[in-house]
Design a protein around this motif. Structure first.
Motif, PDB file in Angstrom:
ATOM      1  N   GLY A 154       0.846  -1.188   0.000  1.00 47.37           N
ATOM      2  CA  GLY A 154       0.000   0.000   0.000  1.00 47.37           C
ATOM      3  C   GLY A 154       0.877   1.232   0.000  1.00 47.37           C
ATOM      4  N   PRO A 155       0.268   2.435   0.096  1.00 56.81           N
ATOM      5  CA  PRO A 155       1.056   3.671   0.085  1.00 56.81           C
ATOM      6  C   PRO A 155       2.168   3.627   1.134  1.00 56.81           C
ATOM      7  CG  PRO A 155      -1.286   4.147   0.032  1.00 56.81           C
ATOM      8  CD  PRO A 155      -1.155   2.667   0.252  1.00 56.81           C
ATOM      9  N   LEU A 156       3.329   4.125   0.733  1.00 56.64           N
ATOM     10  CA  LEU A 156       4.513   4.014   1.600  1.00 56.64           C
ATOM     11  C   LEU A 156       4.871   5.389   2.146  1.00 56.64           C
ATOM     12  CD1 LEU A 156       6.530   1.731   2.300  1.00 56.64           C
ATOM     13  CD2 LEU A 156       7.858   2.423   0.316  1.00 56.64           C
ATOM     14  N   ASP A 157       4.948   5.500   3.472  1.00 56.42           N
ATOM     15  CA  ASP A 157       5.416   6.727   4.118  1.00 56.42           C
ATOM     16  C   ASP A 157       6.866   6.521   4.525  1.00 56.42           C
ATOM     17  OD1 ASP A 157       3.008   7.910   3.794  1.00 56.42           O
ATOM     18  OD2 ASP A 157       2.341   7.635   5.877  1.00 56.42           O
ATOM     19  N   THR A 211      16.497   2.541  -5.590  1.00 59.36           N
ATOM     20  CA  THR A 211      15.947   3.533  -4.674  1.00 59.36           C
ATOM     21  C   THR A 211      14.573   3.024  -4.220  1.00 59.36           C
ATOM     22  OG1 THR A 211      14.739   4.757  -6.369  1.00 59.36           O
ATOM     23  CG2 THR A 211      17.053   5.379  -6.020  1.00 59.36           C
ATOM     24  N   VAL A 212      14.088   3.572  -3.118  1.00 53.59           N
ATOM     25  CA  VAL A 212      12.761   3.175  -2.654  1.00 53.59           C
ATOM     26  C   VAL A 212      11.711   3.585  -3.696  1.00 53.59           C
ATOM     27  CG1 VAL A 212      11.018   3.495  -0.861  1.00 53.59           C
ATOM     28  CG2 VAL A 212      13.427   3.264  -0.220  1.00 53.59           C
ATOM     29  N   ARG A 213      11.929   4.708  -4.355  1.00 54.77           N
ATOM     30  CA  ARG A 213      10.936   5.124  -5.358  1.00 54.77           C
ATOM     31  C   ARG A 213      10.860   4.106  -6.499  1.00 54.77           C
ATOM     32  NH1 ARG A 213       8.655   9.862  -5.714  1.00 54.77           N
ATOM     33  NH2 ARG A 213      10.363  11.086  -4.834  1.00 54.77           N
ATOM     34  N   GLU A 214      12.009   3.570  -6.896  1.00 58.13           N
ATOM     35  CA  GLU A 214      11.981   2.555  -7.963  1.00 58.13           C
ATOM     36  C   GLU A 214      11.192   1.318  -7.522  1.00 58.13           C
ATOM     37  OE1 GLU A 214      16.277   3.827  -9.979  1.00 58.13           O
ATOM     38  OE2 GLU A 214      16.203   2.147  -8.556  1.00 58.13           O
ATOM     39  N   LEU A 215      11.402   0.882  -6.275  1.00 57.34           N
ATOM     40  CA  LEU A 215      10.670  -0.294  -5.781  1.00 57.34           C
ATOM     41  C   LEU A 215       9.177  -0.002  -5.686  1.00 57.34           C
ATOM     42  CD1 LEU A 215      13.031  -1.531  -2.902  1.00 57.34           C
ATOM     43  CD2 LEU A 215      12.924  -2.329  -5.264  1.00 57.34           C
ATOM     44  N   ALA A 216       8.843   1.208  -5.212  1.00 58.75           N
ATOM     45  CA  ALA A 216       7.428   1.581  -5.069  1.00 58.75           C
ATOM     46  C   ALA A 216       6.778   1.657  -6.450  1.00 58.75           C
ATOM     47  CB  ALA A 216       7.304   2.906  -4.329  1.00 58.75           C
ATOM     48  N   ASP A 217       7.483   2.227  -7.427  1.00 56.68           N
ATOM     49  CA  ASP A 217       6.932   2.316  -8.785  1.00 56.68           C
ATOM     50  C   ASP A 217       6.674   0.919  -9.354  1.00 56.68           C
ATOM     51  OD1 ASP A 217       7.016   5.052  -8.650  1.00 56.68           O
ATOM     52  OD2 ASP A 217       8.748   5.295  -9.984  1.00 56.68           O
ATOM     53  N   GLU A 218       7.627   0.017  -9.139  1.00 53.75           N
ATOM     54  CA  GLU A 218       7.449  -1.359  -9.626  1.00 53.75           C
ATOM     55  C   GLU A 218       6.221  -2.012  -9.003  1.00 53.75           C
ATOM     56  OE1 GLU A 218      10.913  -3.810  -8.984  1.00 53.75           O
ATOM     57  OE2 GLU A 218      12.176  -2.390 -10.087  1.00 53.75           O
ATOM     58  N   PRO A 244      10.484   8.284   6.110  1.00 54.12           N
ATOM     59  CA  PRO A 244      11.074   9.439   6.790  1.00 54.12           C
ATOM     60  C   PRO A 244      12.461   9.809   6.267  1.00 54.12           C
ATOM     61  CG  PRO A 244      11.211   7.511   8.197  1.00 54.12           C
ATOM     62  CD  PRO A 244      10.572   7.047   6.913  1.00 54.12           C
ATOM     63  N   TYR A 245      12.744   9.476   5.016  1.00 54.31           N
ATOM     64  CA  TYR A 245      14.000   9.888   4.360  1.00 54.31           C
ATOM     65  C   TYR A 245      13.726   9.917   2.864  1.00 54.31           C
ATOM     66  CZ  TYR A 245      14.320   4.776   4.182  1.00 54.31           C
ATOM     67  OH  TYR A 245      14.040   3.445   4.007  1.00 54.31           O
ATOM     68  N   SER A 246      14.713  10.398   2.124  1.00 55.34           N
ATOM     69  CA  SER A 246      14.498  10.573   0.688  1.00 55.34           C
ATOM     70  C   SER A 246      14.197   9.239  -0.005  1.00 55.34           C
ATOM     71  CB  SER A 246      15.740  11.202   0.056  1.00 55.34           C
ATOM     72  OG  SER A 246      15.651  11.101  -1.347  1.00 55.34           O
ATOM     73  N   PRO A 247      13.188   9.212  -0.865  1.00 51.15           N
ATOM     74  CA  PRO A 247      12.942   7.987  -1.641  1.00 51.15           C
ATOM     75  C   PRO A 247      13.871   7.856  -2.844  1.00 51.15           C
ATOM     76  CG  PRO A 247      11.215   9.610  -2.074  1.00 51.15           C
ATOM     77  CD  PRO A 247      12.144  10.243  -1.075  1.00 51.15           C
ATOM     78  N   ASP A 248      14.771   8.817  -3.018  1.00 52.13           N
ATOM     79  CA  ASP A 248      15.575   8.858  -4.247  1.00 52.13           C
ATOM     80  C   ASP A 248      17.066   8.578  -4.016  1.00 52.13           C
ATOM     81  OD1 ASP A 248      13.394   9.480  -6.002  1.00 52.13           O
ATOM     82  OD2 ASP A 248      13.313  11.417  -4.968  1.00 52.13           O
ATOM     83  N   VAL A 249      17.401   8.064  -2.838  1.00 55.77           N
ATOM     84  CA  VAL A 249      18.802   7.691  -2.586  1.00 55.77           C
ATOM     85  C   VAL A 249      18.952   6.179  -2.802  1.00 55.77           C
ATOM     86  CG1 VAL A 249      19.390   9.590  -1.033  1.00 55.77           C
ATOM     87  CG2 VAL A 249      18.285   7.538  -0.108  1.00 55.77           C
TER      88      VAL A 249
END
Ligand SMILES: NC(=O)c1ccc[n+]([C@@H]2O[C@H](COP(=O)([O-])OP(=O)(O)OC[C@H]3O[C@@H](n4cnc5c(N)ncnc54)[C@H](OP(=O)(O)O)[C@@H]3O)[C@@H](O)[C@H]2O)c1
Length: 222
Positions: A126-129, A172-179, A131-136
């Motif tokens: 589900g939506p991910l919160d 990055t976390v954003r890449e995992l979330a996008d997938e 507390p650090y940058s999702p782009d590192v």
């Protein structure tokens, strides 16, 4: 028989399960076994040592474990450290750097594993919160791969005196979330523990990159 200290937690379960896949018996040990640890580990040929999360004094925990292993005649130890242990901005990493030194000077045969952040830390259902940058960038480690690597060093020759960084994939976390098709949102640090706050601040600036080739070689993946 291989003793797994902290063996009932999620890391320990992954190690015990990978050992079972190789037909090797594991003895998971927890808090109840600690007062008489030397008796509990007696007869084991090796031990995998996992400290509880955010233990207030990991070097003391590891020193006690090493003393018990030594007095019980257990000859080999594999210590579950972390990627980039000598990161003075993160106190719990620094505790592992100090503990690594204790392991190397213990007189036992030793191997050290330095796992990246677990993929399973992220709930991608589900939506991910965050507390650090999702782009590192992180070297993320699948717990099943951690189990496989632990089983390799615990049961195969040639790993004495080795220190291995372990990651399954770099992302990055954003890449995992996008997938996974879930949104990721940057949130304020919830402030649950000062060491976690320090870790989030470090992650925010640097991520925790770890290469994947050592694990590939260990589990013969290309
Ligand atoms: N999460 C990550 O991304 C990551 C990455 C790299 C390294 N690590 C490291 O992995 C370790 C955490 O593993 P985990 O998440 O599997 O831990 P966990 O699920 O919290 O389990 C830790 C186990 O330790 C035992 N334990 C708790 N307090 C204890 C105490 N005071 N004395 C002796 N045993 C105690 C517990 O056993 P009982 O309940 O049976 O008593 C528990 O099963 C930490 O050292 C962490 O730094 C984590």
């Amino acid at each position: 028989m291989i003793a797994v200290l902290g063996g009932h937690g999620k890391t320990g379960r992954a190690v015990c399960s990978a050992l079972a896949d190789r037909g090797v018996d594991a003895r998971p040990l927890g808090r109840a076994d600690w007062p008489d640890l030397a008796s509990e580990v007696a007869g084991c040929e090796a031990a995998y040592v996992i400290a509880p999360n955010l233990h207030p004094d990991e070097p003391a925990y590891v020193a006690s474990a090493l003393a018990a292993l030594g007095s019980a005649g257990v000859e080999r130890v594999v210590y579950h450290s972390v990627a980039s242990p000598y990161a003075p901005a993160m106190p719990h990493h620094l505790g592992k750097a100090v503990s690594e030194d204790l392991v190397r000077r213990s007189g036992l045969g030793w191997t050290i594993l330095q796992p990246g952040a677990y993929l399973q830390n992220l709930d991608l259902t589900g939506p991910l919160d965050l507390p650090y940058s999702p782009d590192v960038r992180f070297g993320f480690l699948d717990l099943a791969d951690l189990g496989r690597a632990a089983a390799v060093v615990l049961t195969e020759p040639g790993h004495g005196g080795a220190t291995y960084e372990l990651a399954t994939r770099v992302a990055t976390v954003r890449e995992l979330a996008d997938e996974a098709g879930v949104p990721v949102r940057r949130v304020a640090d919830p402030g649950t523990h000062p060491w976690l706050s320090a870790m989030f601040a470090y992650y925010d600036d640097h991520g925790l990159p770890v290469g994947t080739r050592v694990l590939d070689a260990m589990v013969q993946r290309r």
